[in-house]
Design an enzyme around this catalytic site. Structure first.
Site, PDB file in Angstrom:
ATOM      1  N   HIS A 257       5.201   2.024  48.834  1.00  0.00           N
ATOM      2  CA  HIS A 257       4.314   1.973  49.999  1.00  0.00           C
ATOM      3  C   HIS A 257       3.527   3.270  50.169  1.00  0.00           C
ATOM      4  CE1 HIS A 257       5.607  -1.936  51.701  1.00  0.00           C
ATOM      5  NE2 HIS A 257       6.700  -1.661  51.010  1.00  0.00           N
TER       6      HIS A 257
ATOM      7  N   HIS B 143      20.495  -2.545  46.466  1.00  0.00           N
ATOM      8  CA  HIS B 143      19.299  -1.732  46.289  1.00  0.00           C
ATOM      9  C   HIS B 143      19.701  -0.326  45.849  1.00  0.00           C
ATOM     10  CE1 HIS B 143      15.548  -3.755  47.294  1.00  0.00           C
ATOM     11  NE2 HIS B 143      16.213  -4.482  48.178  1.00  0.00           N
TER      12      HIS B 143
ATOM     13  N   ASP C  61      10.228 -11.372  46.627  1.00  0.00           N
ATOM     14  CA  ASP C  61      10.219 -12.559  45.778  1.00  0.00           C
ATOM     15  C   ASP C  61      11.581 -13.237  45.853  1.00  0.00           C
ATOM     16  OD1 ASP C  61       7.645 -12.482  43.936  1.00  0.00           O
ATOM     17  OD2 ASP C  61       8.369 -10.430  44.071  1.00  0.00           O
TER      18      ASP C  61
END
Length: 415
Positions: free
Chosen positions: A17, A108, A361
């Site tokens: 980002h 993650h 996704d």
């Protein structure tokens, strides 16, 4: 580190980002005709927002060449490539009133990055995000163009499986696809155009593609995710590539593929199924290679006398390419970000519930296809430049008469 390759060196940069992502490519052969139009097709195939089965993040991923070319020609100097992030939403990942900044997300890299660096990106996955692969795909498009233009190399990947649904499932008769004539014929003929005609899944089979699409949609609707595998074939790869003993071509391909985010497995040629095949069948017998028609040979391209009757080895023997098709599978885990609330533990050790808000996704496989192709191109390109240096040094010896006749192969691979 963030650099891949020794001779065709690619350094990627950027966070998920941040303002932009991209790469610097060093070692591109000068004189290659190159514009953004040569790179953009693969970028478009990788970009998010392609269908209802991918993340809704709307990025066009328009690539800009910042340096290293002039009038559409590569200068031999470093090529800088940039893609602006146009739809970043860092507030989805902390500071927006949620609890995502209090908890490391399950599966993650939030916690491991914090352990390694003592600091982590506060939004998205930072460098661990799949958005980092933009630089890989841009650089891979350059490598692929050189390989295609000069050697006729073709690199095609496709979705082989999603969850339990497989295009070529193992059977008792064919525990490995390397013994399956239908699979081998498929590798000979599949094209990138055919693969892309089966969007959004990129599995070139009407029935199987529909089953995969329905399965992904089901996981999406349940705010869950699912993994799968990508198969890739490299056709017309020059023989002699690979650097034994520790930089074998399959080892470099494995390194390349396992560096892609979310990968959990790599197998080449007969793979794990090959362990169930006896050596008397698995051995690839040598046969005389078909003659190359006049006018189809390319200067400096090896035309070996021999090829193999079968190809359980996946085009590589002793870590060196033998001229046959190179094919391999890459396994991707289910995407870690899901919409379901998950019980976990915060950075301070307090148990709690995490509900992720970020776009994601439900299955990465369809968008992973061009990433796998790009990493394959980078690997072959790097190995090729190493071999071209060796061939050049050998040819100088032959030209000076320093080598006795018959002791070394000529530039066409003939002894």
């Amino acid at each position: 580190m963030s650099t891949f390759g020794k001779h065709f060196r690619v350094t990627t940069y950027g966070e998920s980002h941040g303002r932009s992502v991209g790469c610097i490519v060093d070692g591109c052969p000068p004189g290659l005709q190159l514009t953004e139009a040569d790179i953009q097709p693969q970028m478009t195939r990788r970009r998010p927002g392609q269908s209802a089965l991918t993340t809704p993040r709307d990025e066009k991923d328009r690539v800009e060449i910042q340096s290293g070319t002039e009038n559409g020609i590569a200068l031999g100097s470093p090529i800088a490539l940039r893609v602006l992030n146009e739809d970043q939403r860092p507030k989805d990942y902390g500071g927006g009133g949620g609890n995502i900044d209090m908890f490391p997300r399950p599966s993650h890299a939030d916690w491991t990055y914090l352990e390694k660096y003592g600091v982590k990106s506060s939004s998205g996955g930072g460098r661990s995000s799949a958005r980092e692969t933009i630089g890989r795909v841009a650089a891979g498009a350059i490598a692929e163009k050189y390989l295609k233009d000069v050697y006729g190399v073709e690199i095609i990947a496709y979705t082989n499986s999603v969850g339990p649904i497989e295009l070529f499932p193992p059977t008792r008769e064919h525990p490995s696809p390397s013994t399956n004539p239908a699979f081998l014929d498929f590798l000979n003929n599949v094209s990138r155009e055919e693969v892309d005609s089966f969007l959004p899944v990129r599995c070139p089979n009407t029935k199987v593609s529909k089953e995969m699409s329905d399965l992904i949609a089901d996981f999406r609707d349940r705010e869950d995710s699912i993994g799968g595998t990508v198969t890739c074939v490299i056709r017309n790869c020059p023989s002699g590539l690979g650097e034994p003993c520790f930089d074998k071509l399959e080892a470099e391909l494995g390194h390349a593929m396992m560096s892609i985010p979310a990968t959990k497995g790599f197998e080449i040629g007969s793979g794990f199924g090959g362990t169930r095949i006896p050596g008397s069948i698995h051995n690839d017998a040598w046969i005389k290679a078909p003659a190359v028609p006049p006018g189809e040979t390319k200067p400096g391209v090896r035309t070996p006398k021999l090829t193999t009757k079968t190809n359980h080895s996946g085009g590589i023997q002793g870590g060196i390419s033998n001229g046959a098709h190179i094919y391999f599978n890459v396994a991707f885990k289910p995407p870690a970000t899901i919409g379901q609330a998950q019980q976990t533990t915060g950075y301070d050790g307090t148990e709690g519930t995490l509900a992720a808000k970020g776009r994601h996704d439900p299955c990465v496989i369809p968008r992973a296809v061009p990433i796998v192709e790009s990493m394959a191109a980078l690997t072959v390109m790097d190995a090729l430049l190493a071999q071209l240096a060796r061939d050049g040094a050998r040819e100088r010896l032959q030209a000076t008469g320093a080598v006795k006749s018959g002791m070394m192969a000529d530039t066409n691979g003939h002894a």
